[in-house]
Design a protein around this motif. Structure first.
Motif, mmCIF file in Angstrom:
data_model
loop_
_atom_site.group_PDB
_atom_site.id
_atom_site.type_symbol
_atom_site.label_atom_id
_atom_site.label_comp_id
_atom_site.label_asym_id
_atom_site.label_seq_id
_atom_site.Cartn_x
_atom_site.Cartn_y
_atom_site.Cartn_z
ATOM 1 N N LEU A 284 -9.956 -12.513 27.156
ATOM 2 C CA LEU A 284 -10.872 -11.668 27.920
ATOM 3 C C LEU A 284 -10.143 -10.449 28.482
ATOM 4 O O LEU A 284 -10.683 -9.335 28.479
ATOM 5 C CB LEU A 284 -11.493 -12.481 29.053
ATOM 6 N N PHE A 285 -8.924 -10.652 28.965
ATOM 7 C CA PHE A 285 -8.092 -9.544 29.443
ATOM 8 C C PHE A 285 -7.904 -8.516 28.329
ATOM 9 O O PHE A 285 -8.068 -7.305 28.539
ATOM 10 C CB PHE A 285 -6.742 -10.090 29.908
ATOM 11 N N LEU A 286 -7.571 -9.003 27.125
ATOM 12 C CA LEU A 286 -7.380 -8.115 25.980
ATOM 13 C C LEU A 286 -8.679 -7.399 25.625
ATOM 14 O O LEU A 286 -8.677 -6.205 25.296
ATOM 15 C CB LEU A 286 -6.878 -8.924 24.780
ATOM 16 N N THR A 287 -9.794 -8.111 25.719
ATOM 17 C CA THR A 287 -11.099 -7.526 25.405
ATOM 18 C C THR A 287 -11.421 -6.363 26.333
ATOM 19 O O THR A 287 -11.835 -5.284 25.890
ATOM 20 C CB THR A 287 -12.199 -8.601 25.520
ATOM 21 N N VAL A 288 -11.235 -6.576 27.637
ATOM 22 C CA VAL A 288 -11.509 -5.511 28.606
ATOM 23 C C VAL A 288 -10.555 -4.340 28.392
ATOM 24 O O VAL A 288 -10.956 -3.171 28.459
ATOM 25 C CB VAL A 288 -11.400 -6.055 30.045
ATOM 26 N N PHE A 289 -9.292 -4.648 28.111
ATOM 27 C CA PHE A 289 -8.305 -3.592 27.867
ATOM 28 C C PHE A 289 -8.714 -2.725 26.674
ATOM 29 O O PHE A 289 -8.742 -1.490 26.763
ATOM 30 C CB PHE A 289 -6.932 -4.219 27.622
ATOM 31 N N ILE A 290 -9.053 -3.367 25.548
ATOM 32 C CA ILE A 290 -9.450 -2.620 24.348
ATOM 33 C C ILE A 290 -10.727 -1.824 24.614
ATOM 34 O O ILE A 290 -10.869 -0.674 24.191
ATOM 35 C CB ILE A 290 -9.640 -3.577 23.153
ATOM 36 N N ILE B 291 -19.296 -4.705 32.113
ATOM 37 C CA ILE B 291 -18.152 -5.161 32.903
ATOM 38 C C ILE B 291 -18.504 -6.388 33.741
ATOM 39 O O ILE B 291 -17.630 -7.198 34.080
ATOM 40 C CB ILE B 291 -17.619 -4.019 33.798
ATOM 41 N N SER B 292 -19.791 -6.557 34.067
ATOM 42 C CA SER B 292 -20.187 -7.723 34.863
ATOM 43 C C SER B 292 -20.059 -9.019 34.066
ATOM 44 O O SER B 292 -19.918 -10.100 34.658
ATOM 45 C CB SER B 292 -21.631 -7.566 35.355
ATOM 46 N N ILE B 293 -20.096 -8.931 32.736
ATOM 47 C CA ILE B 293 -20.043 -10.149 31.915
ATOM 48 C C ILE B 293 -18.652 -10.782 31.938
ATOM 49 O O ILE B 293 -18.537 -11.998 32.148
ATOM 50 C CB ILE B 293 -20.519 -9.855 30.478
ATOM 51 N N PRO B 294 -17.559 -10.020 31.740
ATOM 52 C CA PRO B 294 -16.236 -10.638 31.914
ATOM 53 C C PRO B 294 -16.033 -11.229 33.309
ATOM 54 O O PRO B 294 -15.400 -12.280 33.461
ATOM 55 C CB PRO B 294 -15.268 -9.477 31.655
ATOM 56 N N GLN B 295 -16.573 -10.561 34.328
ATOM 57 C CA GLN B 295 -16.445 -11.092 35.685
ATOM 58 C C GLN B 295 -17.189 -12.419 35.818
ATOM 59 O O GLN B 295 -16.697 -13.364 36.445
ATOM 60 C CB GLN B 295 -16.971 -10.065 36.687
ATOM 61 N N MET C 118 -9.800 -12.065 38.657
ATOM 62 C CA MET C 118 -10.590 -10.860 38.879
ATOM 63 C C MET C 118 -9.666 -9.651 38.992
ATOM 64 O O MET C 118 -9.960 -8.564 38.481
ATOM 65 C CB MET C 118 -11.436 -10.996 40.153
ATOM 66 N N GLY C 119 -8.525 -9.856 39.661
ATOM 67 C CA GLY C 119 -7.531 -8.789 39.750
ATOM 68 C C GLY C 119 -6.947 -8.435 38.396
ATOM 69 O O GLY C 119 -6.674 -7.263 38.109
ATOM 70 N N MET C 120 -6.752 -9.449 37.547
ATOM 71 C CA MET C 120 -6.242 -9.205 36.197
ATOM 72 C C MET C 120 -7.223 -8.370 35.381
ATOM 73 O O MET C 120 -6.821 -7.478 34.622
ATOM 74 C CB MET C 120 -5.976 -10.534 35.493
ATOM 75 N N ILE C 121 -8.517 -8.645 35.553
ATOM 76 C CA ILE C 121 -9.529 -7.849 34.848
ATOM 77 C C ILE C 121 -9.491 -6.407 35.346
ATOM 78 O O ILE C 121 -9.605 -5.452 34.570
ATOM 79 C CB ILE C 121 -10.930 -8.463 35.047
ATOM 80 N N GLY C 122 -9.307 -6.246 36.661
ATOM 81 C CA GLY C 122 -9.163 -4.899 37.207
ATOM 82 C C GLY C 122 -7.945 -4.189 36.640
ATOM 83 O O GLY C 122 -7.990 -2.990 36.337
ATOM 84 N N ALA C 123 -6.844 -4.934 36.469
ATOM 85 C CA ALA C 123 -5.635 -4.351 35.884
ATOM 86 C C ALA C 123 -5.872 -3.936 34.435
ATOM 87 O O ALA C 123 -5.423 -2.867 33.997
ATOM 88 C CB ALA C 123 -4.487 -5.356 35.965
ATOM 89 N N ALA C 124 -6.584 -4.789 33.681
ATOM 90 C CA ALA C 124 -6.908 -4.458 32.289
ATOM 91 C C ALA C 124 -7.762 -3.196 32.227
ATOM 92 O O ALA C 124 -7.583 -2.343 31.344
ATOM 93 C CB ALA C 124 -7.642 -5.624 31.625
#
Length: 239
Positions: free
Chosen positions: A11-17, A111-115, A131-137
């Motif tokens: 999921l982190f990779l998904t948000v990053f891409i 963005i609400s879906i990964p959260q 949640m912080g990791m998603i913000g970092a991504a």
């Protein structure tokens, strides 16, 4: 008990891409729009209409993910994002460019879906960390995306849009083969009465909640003004 952490790294990779793809077009969109004889006002609308669609469709996508699952809705939204970026690259008129931005905005409010996915698979103790990791991504993607877009714009002003479309399509493939569903069918909700804005403010401690919302609004508005016009400013000032 939290489930395996590997889906969260996916999921982190998904948000990053996803955010790299979004960031790629930031340096070039105003200059690309000028090729269609768009003035500053039209360029502002071209940027704003994307966010406007996100405002409308982010809660809709969130509700759909509650009902049909996180994975299929996230995949569908990313596929729509790929189509939107592809149409931007293929656009021959300003009208088609606006249509493409609307499509990308409708499907880009994900963005609400990964959260929600994180909330599904983590314990309360771990939730803030992820949640912080998603913000970092999010911000990592926003950092590398414009740099890649600037490099690709040397090929042509449309090249970054094709790269962004490919990245969104790759994201769909990654999700399909690697990311498991986080919301079991028995836990999915049925349609329910929408919560009004007034109720949100009433349950959010009134004026304090409003102050936080207003502060964030002006922060994002200032950031958006800068990112929208920065390419035009530097192009005119430094050539």
């Amino acid at each position: 008990m939290a489930r395996s952490r590997s889906p969260l790294y996916v999921l982190f990779l998904t948000v990053f891409i996803d955010l790299v793809g979004f960031g790629i077009i930031i340096p070039v969109l105003p200059l690309y729009a000028e090729e269609f004889h768009a003035g500053p006002v039209a360029i502002g609308w071209l940027t704003g209409i994307y966010s406007g669609m996100q405002i409308i469709f982010t809660p809709i996508l969130g509700r759909l993910s509650d009902r049909y699952g996180r994975r299929p809705v996230l995949m569908l939204s990313l596929a729509g994002t790929a189509v939107g970026f592809l149409l931007m690259g293929l656009a021959q008129t300003l009208t088609l460019l606006f249509v493409a931005r609307i499509i990308a905005g409708i499907t880009g409010g994900n963005i609400s879906i990964p959260q929600a996915y994180i909330a599904d698979v983590t314990t309360p103790e771990e939730r803030s960390k992820w949640m912080g990791m998603i913000g970092a991504a999010f911000w990592l993607g926003f950092t590398f995306g414009p740099m890649i877009g600037g490099i690709m714009s040397r090929v042509s002003h449309s090249a970054p849009f094709y790269v962004a479309a490919v990245m969104a399509a790759v994201n769909v493939v990654v999700l399909y083969f690697i990311l498991p569903e986080s919301l079991p069918k028995e836990q999915r909700s049925q349609p329910h009465k929408d919560t009004s804005i007034a109720e949100v403010f009433r349950h959010g401690n009134g004026w304090m909640f409003g102050l936080v919302v207003a502060t964030y609004f002006f922060l994002v508005a200032g950031f958006t003004i800068m990112t929208t016009l920065f390419a035009l400013f530097t192009s005119r000032r430094f050539g």
